[in-house]
Design an enzyme around this catalytic site. Structure first.
Site, PDB file in Angstrom:
ATOM      1  N   HIS A  20       0.815  -1.212   0.000  1.00 56.61           N
ATOM      2  CA  HIS A  20       0.000   0.000   0.000  1.00 56.61           C
ATOM      3  C   HIS A  20       0.849   1.263   0.000  1.00 56.61           C
ATOM      4  O   HIS A  20       0.335   2.361  -0.244  1.00 56.61           O
ATOM      5  CB  HIS A  20      -0.913  -0.007   1.231  1.00 56.61           C
ATOM      6  N   ASN A  67      -6.854   7.280   4.411  1.00 56.55           N
ATOM      7  CA  ASN A  67      -8.235   7.728   4.205  1.00 56.55           C
ATOM      8  C   ASN A  67      -8.452   9.214   4.457  1.00 56.55           C
ATOM      9  O   ASN A  67      -9.529   9.735   4.149  1.00 56.55           O
ATOM     10  CB  ASN A  67      -9.191   6.908   5.075  1.00 56.55           C
ATOM     11  N   ASP A  92      -0.527   2.823  -5.272  1.00 48.66           N
ATOM     12  CA  ASP A  92      -0.649   1.417  -5.633  1.00 48.66           C
ATOM     13  C   ASP A  92      -1.998   1.155  -6.284  1.00 48.66           C
ATOM     14  O   ASP A  92      -2.961   1.897  -6.065  1.00 48.66           O
ATOM     15  CB  ASP A  92      -0.499   0.543  -4.385  1.00 48.66           C
ATOM     16  N   ASN A 113      -8.756   4.329  -1.093  1.00 50.37           N
ATOM     17  CA  ASN A 113      -9.167   5.364  -0.144  1.00 50.37           C
ATOM     18  C   ASN A 113      -8.312   6.616  -0.207  1.00 50.37           C
ATOM     19  O   ASN A 113      -8.803   7.723   0.041  1.00 50.37           O
ATOM     20  CB  ASN A 113      -9.159   4.797   1.277  1.00 50.37           C
TER      21      ASN A 113
END
Length: 256
Positions: A20, A67, A92, A113
């Site tokens: 991530h 987020n 990613d 997100n």
């Protein structure tokens, strides 16, 4: 700066080198190759200013979790008076095979997100994003667990981040230009062009103070804390300016 380069990822040692955080890793390689340093701590992000090709850019590592990272991006874009089209977000992408790269303007967040947060904070999806493929997990593995796992050595090699770093100056275009369809096409062509035999990878280096750029030992401040910080983010100061798989890739200027 004429261009804002944003490497998405979660802050903290536990997230370093995870799938991530590939966007942060790619930005780190670009900064090392171009000599963009040092990174300075601001209220919402770590920021370095330097030259990428012929254009001054600001490299941004948000200090928020994925987020809510858009808070940092929009704050810096406002400070620099840059439109959304002068923002490039590196992140990613589960929907691209490992090692595949896609550069696009606008379009769906694809469930990411961090991209959703940037779109919400910037008031729309009119910013560029460099999608870095990590592939999908095996059938029985949860996606959330998969993206938070560390990259294997084989996966890291497959990403060929050093080649992205060498091609990155092509993103800046002419001194008065910036990121356009033409510069994006030049960048992607450089990624798909056969690499000269014996091309050495960009060596791993560390940022000012001996830390890698993506590391944030202090953790991530909350969005509320950043908003309450006196005076907002510090003014940007220029750092040291400088300087660029088998990567199938494409340029996409429209919605996905």
């Amino acid at each position: 700066p004429r261009l804002l380069l944003v490497g998405l990822g979660n802050p903290g040692r536990q997230f370093e080198s995870t799938r991530h955080n590939v966007g942060r890793l790619a930005l780190e390689e670009i900064c090392v190759a171009a000599g963009i340093a040092p990174f300075e701590k601001h209220a919402t992000a770590d920021v370095a200013v330097g030259m990428l090709g012929s254009v001054q850019v600001a490299a941004v590592v948000p200090r928020f979790y994925m987020n809510v990272c858009g808070v940092a991006v929009s704050a810096l874009a406002r400070e620099l008076r840059l439109p959304a089209a002068s923002v490039l977000v590196l992140h990613d992408d589960l929907d691209l095979a490992p090692g595949k790269v896609k550069l696009k303007l606008g379009g769906s967040a694809g469930g990411h997100n961090g991209v959703k947060s940037c779109a919400a904070a910037l008031g729309g999806d009119g910013f560029w994003r460099l999608r870095l493929g990590i592939g999908r997990p095996p059938r029985r593995e949860d996606v959330a667990d998969f993206v938070l796992e560390r990259l294997s050595a084989a996966e890291r090699l497959e990403l060929r981040l050093e080649r992205i770093a060498r091609a990155a100056p092509l993103l800046s275009g002419s001194p008065g230009g910036g990121l356009t369809a033409a510069t994006a096409s030049s960048f992607m062509n450089a990624l798909t062009r056969p690499e000269p035999a014996g091309q050495a990878p960009v060596p791993e280096r560390v940022a000012s103070g001996g830390k890698r750029l993506s590391r944030d030992d202090a953790g991530a401040p909350t969005a509320a804390a950043a908003a309450a910080a006196p005076g907002g983010p510090k003014r940007l100061r220029s750092g040291d300016g400088g300087a660029c798989s088998d990567h199938p890739g494409e340029v996409d200027e429209g919605p996905s």
